[in-house]
Motif scaffolding. Structure first.
Motif, PDB file in Angstrom:
ATOM      1  N   ASP A 297       0.801  -1.220   0.000  1.00 43.96           N
ATOM      2  CA  ASP A 297       0.000   0.000   0.000  1.00 43.96           C
ATOM      3  C   ASP A 297       0.838   1.276   0.000  1.00 43.96           C
ATOM      4  OD1 ASP A 297      -2.794  -0.970   0.152  1.00 43.96           O
ATOM      5  OD2 ASP A 297      -2.095  -1.903   1.997  1.00 43.96           O
ATOM      6  N   THR A 298       2.166   1.141  -0.049  1.00 44.07           N
ATOM      7  CA  THR A 298       3.013   2.340  -0.006  1.00 44.07           C
ATOM      8  C   THR A 298       2.727   3.332  -1.132  1.00 44.07           C
ATOM      9  OG1 THR A 298       4.788   1.142  -1.144  1.00 44.07           O
ATOM     10  CG2 THR A 298       4.873   1.213   1.253  1.00 44.07           C
ATOM     11  N   PRO A 299       2.367   2.879  -2.361  1.00 44.21           N
ATOM     12  CA  PRO A 299       2.067   3.884  -3.391  1.00 44.21           C
ATOM     13  C   PRO A 299       0.915   4.808  -3.004  1.00 44.21           C
ATOM     14  CG  PRO A 299       2.427   1.749  -4.407  1.00 44.21           C
ATOM     15  CD  PRO A 299       2.348   1.515  -2.929  1.00 44.21           C
ATOM     16  N   ARG A 300      -0.038   4.315  -2.228  1.00 50.17           N
ATOM     17  CA  ARG A 300      -1.188   5.129  -1.853  1.00 50.17           C
ATOM     18  C   ARG A 300      -0.806   6.222  -0.846  1.00 50.17           C
ATOM     19  NH1 ARG A 300      -6.217   1.587  -0.168  1.00 50.17           N
ATOM     20  NH2 ARG A 300      -7.180   3.641  -0.459  1.00 50.17           N
ATOM     21  N   PHE A 301       0.268   5.979  -0.082  1.00 52.34           N
ATOM     22  CA  PHE A 301       0.726   6.940   0.921  1.00 52.34           C
ATOM     23  C   PHE A 301       1.929   7.757   0.445  1.00 52.34           C
ATOM     24  CE2 PHE A 301      -1.740   3.950   3.333  1.00 52.34           C
ATOM     25  CZ  PHE A 301      -2.222   4.642   4.433  1.00 52.34           C
ATOM     26  N   SER A 302       2.359   7.542  -0.777  1.00 49.17           N
ATOM     27  CA  SER A 302       3.561   8.228  -1.280  1.00 49.17           C
ATOM     28  C   SER A 302       3.201   9.604  -1.809  1.00 49.17           C
ATOM     29  CB  SER A 302       4.241   7.376  -2.357  1.00 49.17           C
ATOM     30  OG  SER A 302       4.715   6.182  -1.801  1.00 49.17           O
ATOM     31  N   ASN A 303       2.806  10.477  -0.887  1.00 41.54           N
ATOM     32  CA  ASN A 303       2.457  11.855  -1.247  1.00 41.54           C
ATOM     33  C   ASN A 303       2.635  12.720  -0.011  1.00 41.54           C
ATOM     34  OD1 ASN A 303      -0.313  12.346   0.192  1.00 41.54           O
ATOM     35  ND2 ASN A 303      -0.515  10.313  -0.752  1.00 41.54           N
ATOM     36  N   SER A 304       2.668  14.012  -0.209  1.00 46.73           N
ATOM     37  CA  SER A 304       2.802  14.958   0.908  1.00 46.73           C
ATOM     38  C   SER A 304       1.603  15.897   0.927  1.00 46.73           C
ATOM     39  CB  SER A 304       4.101  15.763   0.764  1.00 46.73           C
ATOM     40  OG  SER A 304       4.109  16.472  -0.470  1.00 46.73           O
ATOM     41  N   HIS A 305       0.417  15.343   0.670  1.00 50.70           N
ATOM     42  CA  HIS A 305      -0.785  16.149   0.504  1.00 50.70           C
ATOM     43  C   HIS A 305      -1.685  16.131   1.738  1.00 50.70           C
ATOM     44  CE1 HIS A 305       0.581  15.854  -3.609  1.00 50.70           C
ATOM     45  NE2 HIS A 305      -0.379  16.658  -4.013  1.00 50.70           N
ATOM     46  N   VAL A 306      -2.588  17.116   1.773  1.00 50.13           N
ATOM     47  CA  VAL A 306      -3.626  17.243   2.778  1.00 50.13           C
ATOM     48  C   VAL A 306      -4.967  17.186   2.067  1.00 50.13           C
ATOM     49  CG1 VAL A 306      -4.693  18.819   4.447  1.00 50.13           C
ATOM     50  CG2 VAL A 306      -2.207  18.599   4.353  1.00 50.13           C
ATOM     51  N   LEU A 307      -5.911  16.439   2.641  1.00 50.52           N
ATOM     52  CA  LEU A 307      -7.218  16.265   2.022  1.00 50.52           C
ATOM     53  C   LEU A 307      -7.957  17.591   1.886  1.00 50.52           C
ATOM     54  CD1 LEU A 307      -9.053  13.927   1.051  1.00 50.52           C
ATOM     55  CD2 LEU A 307     -10.093  13.950   3.323  1.00 50.52           C
ATOM     56  N   ALA A 308      -8.708  17.711   0.817  1.00 46.81           N
ATOM     57  CA  ALA A 308      -9.570  18.872   0.613  1.00 46.81           C
ATOM     58  C   ALA A 308     -10.881  18.359   0.042  1.00 46.81           C
ATOM     59  CB  ALA A 308      -8.931  19.882  -0.336  1.00 46.81           C
ATOM     60  N   GLY A 309     -11.981  18.603   0.733  1.00 43.97           N
ATOM     61  CA  GLY A 309     -13.260  18.083   0.294  1.00 43.97           C
ATOM     62  C   GLY A 309     -13.681  18.659  -1.047  1.00 43.97           C
ATOM     63  N   GLY A 310     -13.872  17.785  -2.020  1.00 41.14           N
ATOM     64  CA  GLY A 310     -14.365  18.202  -3.319  1.00 41.14           C
ATOM     65  C   GLY A 310     -13.385  19.011  -4.137  1.00 41.14           C
ATOM     66  N   ALA A 311     -12.142  19.076  -3.726  1.00 42.00           N
ATOM     67  CA  ALA A 311     -11.135  19.843  -4.468  1.00 42.00           C
ATOM     68  C   ALA A 311      -9.832  19.075  -4.479  1.00 42.00           C
ATOM     69  CB  ALA A 311     -10.933  21.220  -3.826  1.00 42.00           C
ATOM     70  N   GLU A 312      -8.880  19.538  -5.273  1.00 45.61           N
ATOM     71  CA  GLU A 312      -7.600  18.847  -5.335  1.00 45.61           C
ATOM     72  C   GLU A 312      -6.868  18.977  -4.004  1.00 45.61           C
ATOM     73  OE1 GLU A 312      -3.580  18.673  -8.117  1.00 45.61           O
ATOM     74  OE2 GLU A 312      -5.303  19.887  -8.706  1.00 45.61           O
ATOM     75  N   PRO A 313      -6.329  17.871  -3.476  1.00 44.92           N
ATOM     76  CA  PRO A 313      -5.603  17.936  -2.203  1.00 44.92           C
ATOM     77  C   PRO A 313      -4.480  18.971  -2.235  1.00 44.92           C
ATOM     78  CG  PRO A 313      -6.022  15.668  -2.789  1.00 44.92           C
ATOM     79  CD  PRO A 313      -6.434  16.498  -3.974  1.00 44.92           C
ATOM     80  N   LEU A 314      -4.231  19.563  -1.084  1.00 49.02           N
ATOM     81  CA  LEU A 314      -3.209  20.590  -0.930  1.00 49.02           C
ATOM     82  C   LEU A 314      -1.848  19.938  -0.744  1.00 49.02           C
ATOM     83  CD1 LEU A 314      -2.500  23.633  -0.333  1.00 49.02           C
ATOM     84  CD2 LEU A 314      -2.940  23.098   2.075  1.00 49.02           C
ATOM     85  N   ALA A 315      -0.884  20.302  -1.574  1.00 55.92           N
ATOM     86  CA  ALA A 315       0.465  19.737  -1.471  1.00 55.92           C
ATOM     87  C   ALA A 315       1.290  20.538  -0.477  1.00 55.92           C
ATOM     88  CB  ALA A 315       1.136  19.754  -2.841  1.00 55.92           C
ATOM     89  N   VAL A 371      -2.265  19.732  11.109  1.00 62.52           N
ATOM     90  CA  VAL A 371      -2.288  21.158  11.429  1.00 62.52           C
ATOM     91  C   VAL A 371      -1.164  21.791  10.619  1.00 62.52           C
ATOM     92  CG1 VAL A 371      -2.143  22.886  13.254  1.00 62.52           C
ATOM     93  CG2 VAL A 371      -3.081  20.612  13.762  1.00 62.52           C
ATOM     94  N   PHE A 372      -1.484  22.839   9.860  1.00 63.78           N
ATOM     95  CA  PHE A 372      -0.506  23.352   8.906  1.00 63.78           C
ATOM     96  C   PHE A 372      -0.574  24.864   8.774  1.00 63.78           C
ATOM     97  CE2 PHE A 372      -4.404  22.250   6.759  1.00 63.78           C
ATOM     98  CZ  PHE A 372      -4.631  23.279   5.856  1.00 63.78           C
ATOM     99  N   SER A 373       0.507  25.415   8.207  1.00 65.71           N
ATOM    100  CA  SER A 373       0.623  26.841   7.939  1.00 65.71           C
ATOM    101  C   SER A 373       0.871  27.007   6.452  1.00 65.71           C
ATOM    102  CB  SER A 373       1.797  27.433   8.736  1.00 65.71           C
ATOM    103  OG  SER A 373       2.123  28.723   8.271  1.00 65.71           O
ATOM    104  N   GLU A 374      -0.126  27.522   5.753  1.00 66.85           N
ATOM    105  CA  GLU A 374      -0.076  27.638   4.285  1.00 66.85           C
ATOM    106  C   GLU A 374       0.233  26.277   3.675  1.00 66.85           C
ATOM    107  OE1 GLU A 374       1.210  29.271   0.282  1.00 66.85           O
ATOM    108  OE2 GLU A 374       2.758  29.089   1.807  1.00 66.85           O
ATOM    109  N   THR A 375       1.467  25.988   3.288  1.00 61.62           N
ATOM    110  CA  THR A 375       1.786  24.657   2.761  1.00 61.62           C
ATOM    111  C   THR A 375       2.868  23.978   3.602  1.00 61.62           C
ATOM    112  OG1 THR A 375       3.424  25.579   1.226  1.00 61.62           O
ATOM    113  CG2 THR A 375       1.174  25.318   0.398  1.00 61.62           C
ATOM    114  N   ARG A 376       2.896  24.261   4.896  1.00 61.84           N
ATOM    115  CA  ARG A 376       3.942  23.722   5.762  1.00 61.84           C
ATOM    116  C   ARG A 376       3.320  22.889   6.878  1.00 61.84           C
ATOM    117  NH1 ARG A 376       7.838  27.709   5.169  1.00 61.84           N
ATOM    118  NH2 ARG A 376       9.360  26.420   6.264  1.00 61.84           N
TER     119      ARG A 376
END
Length: 433
Positions: A297-315, A371-376
């Motif tokens: 399942d590692t390919p499914r977690f190989s990202n640095s994104h945050v979920l966004a409802g109905g929109a593209e996840p925030l990187a 919990v994040f600050s802009e994209t951090r």
């Protein structure tokens, strides 16, 4: 703590509020999403994406100045913070080289204000208070919410639950005590098969990103918690997810205490396993843990994104240490986006912050989320004060705001910083997947 337990085997009796009325089963509750859009959550606290970005950049500048001033002006520098959109530097004005510090701070565009104690003294007192809290037996340690350091007043405060579980700190710590209504939100919420609320979809097919719903099944396979995934990362060549340790804590039938047990992780009670907690990568005192993702399942977690409802996840593009007064946002699978200002930190130096308190709403099920600050990446959600007079979690942020206002309070949460988690688990790379 903000996990919600879902009992998956029949129980003899259900816990009841003090008035005897039936307890709400959060696993079957209607959606409590506060904001699907980051823009809407920011608008609620009076800012925009551009303002959020400016705050993040200002926090970075203040953190860099803090590191510089700690070494150059050790007796004059007291700490940093943000007031509105302005960066402030706290100065001990009668200390050696205070005038040079003031001149330098103003040259960087910061304002200055007087403070009674240098940052190094505040941090030493905070470290002693934290060591005392960590040395307490588990039942008492759970009663200590956080340590709060305020450079402007020179105060170090031990924040405790109002349950009376934690003892009074020794006088020689030089710390005050403040009671807050933070609560663990782990409890039996019903019997039978788990039915979970719909999670906002991720645009990337099958990806598991920060804020996504996480179902944690106990080793005995008799009880489960649902939480939110935190930030993805890598440690020792393994893909991991950084989240709250209490998401894999389960009530011991003999003692009634919640104890960490390494559970397995999936999307729901009817979907395949994705990974597991381990005892070696969990710290109950810090309330932080790493979920090791199963190799397939590692390919499914190989990202640095945050979920966004109905929109593209925030990187996300990196990590950041929080600064008092800064606006931060969180995403949790229960309430979506909420934002607010940092009202408490446990170090006068941003890089040393372990726990951060933010004036935003998080309710049962948001635990472990991002919990994040802009994209951090900044922290993972740990504690909340969104509980009613019967110690039951509110069903929504609206209910929390309305009832807490009657008690002169606002929704707040405590997060464990990624800096503290990275220090606890050496070699961890956050967002490096």
């Amino acid at each position: 703590m903000l996990a919600v337990a879902v009992v998956t085997a029949p129980v003899a009796a259900q816990a009841q509020p003090r008035d005897g009325s039936p307890m709400v089963d959060e696993s079957r509750a209607t959606s409590a999403i506060e904001h699907d859009s980051l823009e809407d959550a920011l608008a609620e606290v009076g800012t925009t994406r551009g303002g959020f970005r400016s705050q993040s950049e200002l926090a970075d500048r203040l953190a860099a100045a803090s590191d510089d001033y700690t070494s150059r002006f050790p007796t004059a520098f007291a700490g940093v913070g943000i007031v509105g959109t302005t960066g402030q530097v706290a100065v001990v004005r009668d200390a050696d080289r205070a005038d040079q510090l003031i001149t330098d701070a103003r040259s960087r565009g910061f304002s200055v204000h007087s403070a009674p104690s240098p940052a190094r003294q505040l941090d030493q007192r905070a470290e002693r208070a934290q060591a005392w809290a960590d040395s307490l037996p588990p039942g008492q340690r759970d009663g200590v919410t956080a340590i709060d350091v305020d450079p402007s007043s020179g105060d170090v405060t031990v924040v405790v639950e109002d349950s009376g579980a934690a003892p009074v700190p020794p006088a020689d710590l030089g710390a005050g005590v403040r009671t807050a209504g933070f609560r663990p939100a782990q409890g039996s919420l019903g019997s039978g098969a788990a039915t979970l609320p719909d999670a906002p979809p991720a645009l990337l097919p099958n990806s598991m990103v920060g804020g996504t719903r996480m179902y944690v099944l106990s080793p005995s396979r008799t009880v489960a918690n649902w939480c939110s995934l935190g930030f993805n990362g890598i440690r020792d060549g393994r893909v991991v997810n950084i989240t709250a340790a209490h998401c894999s804590s389960f009530t011991e039938p003999t003692t009634g205490q919640s104890v960490f047990r390494p559970g397995t992780v999936s999307e729901s009670g009817s979907t395949p396993r994705l990974g597991a907690f381990t005892s070696g990568e969990a710290d109950e005192s810090l309330d932080a843990a790493l979920v090791t993702v199963d190799p397939e399942d590692t390919p499914r977690f190989s990202n640095s994104h945050v979920l966004a409802g109905g929109a593209e996840p925030l990187a996300l593009t990196g990590t950041q240490s929080p600064v008092r007064g800064q606006i931060l946002c969180k995403y949790g699978q229960r309430t979506g986006y909420t934002c607010g200002r940092v009202s408490g930190i446990d170090s006068a130096s941003p890089g040393g912050v372990r726990n951060v308190t933010v004036e935003l709403c998080a309710i049962a099920g948001d635990s472990g989320g991002v919990v994040f600050s802009e994209t951090r990446a900044v922290a993972v959600t740990s504690l909340s004060n969104a509980f009613d007079q019967y110690d039951q979690p509110y069903p929504s942020c609206e209910a929390a705001r309305t009832d807490l206002a009657l008690r002169g309070a606002v929704p707040m949460m405590v997060g464990v910083t990624v800096g503290a988690i990275s220090a606890r688990f050496p070699g961890l790379q956050v967002g490096a997947t």
